[in-house]
Motif scaffolding. Structure first.
Motif, short mmCIF file in Angstrom:
data_model
loop_
_atom_site.label_atom_id
_atom_site.label_comp_id
_atom_site.label_asym_id
_atom_site.label_seq_id
_atom_site.Cartn_x
_atom_site.Cartn_y
_atom_site.Cartn_z
N GLN A 191 0.95 -1.04 0.12
CA GLN A 191 -0.13 0.08 0.30
C GLN A 191 0.87 1.33 0.11
N SER A 248 0.94 5.52 0.11
CA SER A 248 0.14 6.57 0.73
C SER A 248 1.10 7.82 0.79
N SER A 249 0.73 9.03 1.34
CA SER A 249 1.46 10.05 1.63
C SER A 249 2.73 9.89 2.84
N GLU A 250 2.09 8.87 3.56
CA GLU A 250 3.05 8.41 4.61
C GLU A 250 4.26 7.66 4.38
N ALA A 255 -9.70 7.62 -0.03
CA ALA A 255 -9.01 8.31 -0.97
C ALA A 255 -9.86 9.70 -1.35
N ASN A 288 -3.99 10.21 -8.33
CA ASN A 288 -2.98 9.43 -7.70
C ASN A 288 -2.28 8.73 -8.85
N THR A 293 -2.42 11.56 -2.51
CA THR A 293 -2.17 10.95 -1.18
C THR A 293 -2.44 9.51 -1.07
N GLY A 294 -3.23 8.90 -1.87
CA GLY A 294 -3.53 7.45 -1.71
C GLY A 294 -4.74 7.42 -0.54
N PRO A 295 -4.95 6.30 -0.01
CA PRO A 295 -3.95 4.97 -0.17
C PRO A 295 -4.42 4.36 -1.31
N THR A 339 -3.37 0.52 -3.39
CA THR A 339 -2.96 -0.76 -3.04
C THR A 339 -2.72 -1.32 -4.44
#
Length: 159
Positions: free
Chosen positions: A27, A29-31, A60, A65, A113-115, A117
Motif C-alpha cells: 500500500q 500513501s503520503s506516509e 481516497a 493518484n 495522497t492515496g491510499p 494498493t
C-alpha cells in the motif's frame, strides 16, 4: 502454485525450471510513498514481480493518484514509467494484466495522497538439473503409448 517446464540448454543437457508464485501486495500513501521489491542474491534463482491490479483504498480523496514503476530495461538502465493515474470519481482501479518485471522494482506514488494498493504475484524461478528432480514429477507425464486410441463414432444406418 508451482509450474515445471522442460528445457534443453545449448550444451544439449535437459534441465527443468520450477516457477513458484506467491501473492504480493503493498500500500502506497503520503506516509509511505514508495515500496522497493528486492530479491535475495542467489545464482540459481530469479525473482519477478507480476503486477495485476492497482486500486484506490478507503479514504481516497478527489485527486489524481499517479503510480510510477522504476526497474531495469533490457540495457541494464534504470527507467521510471507511470503505470496508473487513478481518480476516485472516474477511475478507482486499473487492471494491468500480467505486467512482469525482474527484481529490483520500485513502486512510487508520484502524486496524490492515496491510499493506493498494488497487488500481483511474486514469481520465483529456479533452475534444476533433470537428475535432481524426484521421480514423482516424472510420473505426471503420460506417454502416447499409455493413452488409448480414439476411434470415430459409428453412424447409425437408417432403416
Amino acid at each position: 502454485m508451482s509450474f515445471v517446464e522442460d528445457e534443453v540448454s545449448d550444451s544439449g543437457v535437459e534441465s527443468r525450471s520450477r516457477l513458484e508464485s506467491y501473492v504480493f501486495s503493498c500500500q502506497l500513501s503520503s506516509e509511505v510513498p514508495f515500496y522497493t521489491f528486492q530479491a535475495d542474491e542467489d545464482d540459481d534463482v530469479e525473482h519477478f514481480l507480476e503486477l495485476r491490479t492497482i486500486c484506490l483504498g478507503d479514504g481516497a480523496k478527489e485527486e489524481n493518484n499517479v503510480v510510477e514503476v522504476s526497474a531495469m530495461n533490457h540495457q541494464g538502465k534504470k527507467i521510471s514509467v507511470p503505470v496508473a493515474n487513478l481518480n476516485i470519481s472516474c477511475l478507482p482501479m486499473v487492471n494491468l494484466g500480467e505486467f512482469e518485471l525482474m527484481a529490483p522494482v520500485t513502486l512510487r506514488l508520484k502524486s496524490g495522497t492515496g491510499p493506493v494498493t498494488v497487488s500481483g504475484l511474486h514469481l520465483v524461478a529456479t533452475e534444476n538439473e533433470g537428475s535432481e528432480l524426484s521421480d514423482e514429477d516424472d510420473d505426471d507425464d503420460v506417454s502416447e503409448e499409455e493413452m488409448p486410441s480414439i476411434k470415430p463414432a459409428k453412424k447409425k444406418q437408417k432403416a
